[in-house]
Structure formats: C-alpha cells, structure tokens
Design a protein around this motif. Structure first.
Motif, PDB file in Angstrom:
ATOM      1  N   LYS A  27       0.847  -1.195   0.000  1.00 36.51           N
ATOM      2  CA  LYS A  27       0.000   0.000   0.000  1.00 36.51           C
ATOM      3  C   LYS A  27       0.881   1.244   0.000  1.00 36.51           C
ATOM      4  O   LYS A  27       2.012   1.219   0.491  1.00 36.51           O
ATOM      5  CB  LYS A  27      -0.938   0.014   1.201  1.00 36.51           C
ATOM      6  N   ALA A  28       0.320   2.321  -0.548  1.00 36.18           N
ATOM      7  CA  ALA A  28       1.034   3.591  -0.587  1.00 36.18           C
ATOM      8  C   ALA A  28       0.017   4.728  -0.568  1.00 36.18           C
ATOM      9  O   ALA A  28      -1.080   4.611  -1.103  1.00 36.18           O
ATOM     10  CB  ALA A  28       1.913   3.691  -1.831  1.00 36.18           C
ATOM     11  N   SER A  29       0.414   5.821   0.071  1.00 38.88           N
ATOM     12  CA  SER A  29      -0.415   7.024   0.145  1.00 38.88           C
ATOM     13  C   SER A  29       0.495   8.236   0.046  1.00 38.88           C
ATOM     14  O   SER A  29       1.695   8.150   0.303  1.00 38.88           O
ATOM     15  CB  SER A  29      -1.154   7.111   1.479  1.00 38.88           C
ATOM     16  N   VAL A  30      -0.106   9.361  -0.319  1.00 37.04           N
ATOM     17  CA  VAL A  30       0.581  10.640  -0.216  1.00 37.04           C
ATOM     18  C   VAL A  30      -0.144  11.416   0.876  1.00 37.04           C
ATOM     19  O   VAL A  30      -1.371  11.511   0.864  1.00 37.04           O
ATOM     20  CB  VAL A  30       0.629  11.398  -1.563  1.00 37.04           C
ATOM     21  N   VAL A  31       0.607  11.874   1.869  1.00 34.71           N
ATOM     22  CA  VAL A  31       0.018  12.598   2.991  1.00 34.71           C
ATOM     23  C   VAL A  31       0.675  13.964   3.084  1.00 34.71           C
ATOM     24  O   VAL A  31       1.869  14.105   2.829  1.00 34.71           O
ATOM     25  CB  VAL A  31       0.179  11.826   4.321  1.00 34.71           C
ATOM     26  N   GLY A  32      -0.135  14.977   3.412  1.00 35.47           N
ATOM     27  CA  GLY A  32       0.434  16.313   3.499  1.00 35.47           C
ATOM     28  C   GLY A  32      -0.577  17.339   3.954  1.00 35.47           C
ATOM     29  O   GLY A  32      -1.695  17.012   4.370  1.00 35.47           O
ATOM     30  N   ASP A  33      -0.157  18.601   3.855  1.00 34.42           N
ATOM     31  CA  ASP A  33      -1.008  19.719   4.247  1.00 34.42           C
ATOM     32  C   ASP A  33      -2.344  19.706   3.518  1.00 34.42           C
ATOM     33  O   ASP A  33      -3.357  20.124   4.065  1.00 34.42           O
ATOM     34  CB  ASP A  33      -0.319  21.054   3.923  1.00 34.42           C
ATOM     35  N   ALA A  41      -7.202   9.466   2.878  1.00 37.95           N
ATOM     36  CA  ALA A  41      -7.575  10.494   1.891  1.00 37.95           C
ATOM     37  C   ALA A  41      -6.552  10.589   0.765  1.00 37.95           C
ATOM     38  O   ALA A  41      -6.879  11.035  -0.337  1.00 37.95           O
ATOM     39  CB  ALA A  41      -7.712  11.857   2.571  1.00 37.95           C
ATOM     40  N   GLY A  42      -5.321  10.160   1.022  1.00 33.95           N
ATOM     41  CA  GLY A  42      -4.274  10.230   0.007  1.00 33.95           C
ATOM     42  C   GLY A  42      -3.883   8.880  -0.553  1.00 33.95           C
ATOM     43  O   GLY A  42      -2.785   8.721  -1.112  1.00 33.95           O
ATOM     44  N   ALA A  43      -4.761   7.896  -0.423  1.00 30.23           N
ATOM     45  CA  ALA A  43      -4.446   6.540  -0.905  1.00 30.23           C
ATOM     46  C   ALA A  43      -4.156   6.550  -2.404  1.00 30.23           C
ATOM     47  O   ALA A  43      -4.855   7.195  -3.182  1.00 30.23           O
ATOM     48  CB  ALA A  43      -5.592   5.595  -0.591  1.00 30.23           C
ATOM     49  N   LEU A  44      -3.121   5.845  -2.787  1.00 32.45           N
ATOM     50  CA  LEU A  44      -2.733   5.705  -4.196  1.00 32.45           C
ATOM     51  C   LEU A  44      -3.166   4.338  -4.706  1.00 32.45           C
ATOM     52  O   LEU A  44      -3.216   3.374  -3.947  1.00 32.45           O
ATOM     53  CB  LEU A  44      -1.220   5.882  -4.347  1.00 32.45           C
ATOM     54  N   THR A  45      -3.454   4.272  -5.986  1.00 33.03           N
ATOM     55  CA  THR A  45      -3.907   3.030  -6.624  1.00 33.03           C
ATOM     56  C   THR A  45      -2.710   2.266  -7.174  1.00 33.03           C
ATOM     57  O   THR A  45      -1.856   2.846  -7.852  1.00 33.03           O
ATOM     58  CB  THR A  45      -4.879   3.360  -7.775  1.00 33.03           C
ATOM     59  N   LYS A  46      -2.672   0.969  -6.910  1.00 32.79           N
ATOM     60  CA  LYS A  46      -1.576   0.140  -7.434  1.00 32.79           C
ATOM     61  C   LYS A  46      -1.839  -0.200  -8.897  1.00 32.79           C
ATOM     62  O   LYS A  46      -2.928  -0.667  -9.254  1.00 32.79           O
ATOM     63  CB  LYS A  46      -1.414  -1.136  -6.620  1.00 32.79           C
ATOM     64  N   LYS A  53      -0.202   5.153  -8.080  1.00 28.38           N
ATOM     65  CA  LYS A  53      -0.474   6.434  -8.730  1.00 28.38           C
ATOM     66  C   LYS A  53      -1.750   7.044  -8.159  1.00 28.38           C
ATOM     67  O   LYS A  53      -2.707   6.340  -7.835  1.00 28.38           O
ATOM     68  CB  LYS A  53      -0.648   6.211 -10.235  1.00 28.38           C
ATOM     69  N   GLY A  54      -1.756   8.377  -8.069  1.00 23.17           N
ATOM     70  CA  GLY A  54      -2.947   9.104  -7.651  1.00 23.17           C
ATOM     71  C   GLY A  54      -2.923  10.505  -8.222  1.00 23.17           C
ATOM     72  O   GLY A  54      -1.860  11.092  -8.400  1.00 23.17           O
ATOM     73  N   VAL A  55      -4.102  11.044  -8.534  1.00 15.21           N
ATOM     74  CA  VAL A  55      -4.243  12.399  -9.059  1.00 15.21           C
ATOM     75  C   VAL A  55      -5.114  13.184  -8.085  1.00 15.21           C
ATOM     76  O   VAL A  55      -6.198  12.729  -7.716  1.00 15.21           O
ATOM     77  CB  VAL A  55      -4.876  12.401 -10.468  1.00 15.21           C
ATOM     78  N   PHE A  56      -4.631  14.351  -7.687  1.00 17.30           N
ATOM     79  CA  PHE A  56      -5.337  15.188  -6.715  1.00 17.30           C
ATOM     80  C   PHE A  56      -5.451  16.609  -7.237  1.00 17.30           C
ATOM     81  O   PHE A  56      -4.509  17.134  -7.828  1.00 17.30           O
ATOM     82  CB  PHE A  56      -4.594  15.185  -5.374  1.00 17.30           C
TER      83      PHE A  56
END
Length: 98
Positions: A27-33, A41-46, A53-56
C-alpha cells in the motif's frame, strides 16, 4: 517517484499526479497539508506494473508539505520543489509549489 503538475485554465486548481515506484509494497499514500496528513484520503492506486499512482486537485498559488507513506514507512519525493525541516518528525518534508 515522480510528480506531474497540470494547471487547469478554467478553475483555480492544479491536477497533481503522484507516482511511487514501490517494488513489492502492498500500500502507498501521499500525505500532506492538502489532506490533513490523512493516509486514507491520500491513498494511491496500485498499477499493473507495481507502481502506485494518484491524481489530486490542489489549489493553485499555494505551497504544500508532504511525504509518501509506503507500507508504514515515510519517504520524501526526490523531485520535490524543495525540502523543509519538520521538528515534529525530526526529518525533512517534501515541498510542492503549485
């Protein structure tokens, strides 16, 4: 790891694509401000190639601190716009300018 920024002319947002080359991570996520450091909320798709990858949509004319969370390990983005020291974590955070 990589970041791609795509500015939207009709809205005050920038579509930011985060890609994490993870090897065998589960699993991977991007977390931040921009998401209150919330991994869900920042979960990335494998992807099939093993990357995540994730688009925000992030507000333009802003600066954000962030990190990747890959299998419970925090990592910085090598292609970040800058890095800033975080006393709370005792390490640097990646910085994204949009």
């Amino acid at each position: 790891m990589s970041i791609k920024k795509q500015f939207v002319k009709t809205k005050p947002v920038c579509k930011v694509t985060f890609v994490v080359a993870s090897g065998d991570a589960k699993k991977a996520s991007v977390v931040g401000d921009f998401n209150n450091w919330d991994a869900s909320a920042g979960a990335l798709t494998k992807l099939k190639n093993g990357n995540f990858k994730g688009v925000f949509d992030l507000n333009k004319d802003a600066t954000y601190q962030f990190k990747y969370l890959v299998d419970d390990t925090y990592l910085n983005e090598e292609e970040a716009d800058n890095f800033i020291w975080n006393d709370f974590a005792g390490s640097e955070n990646s910085v994204l300018v949009v």
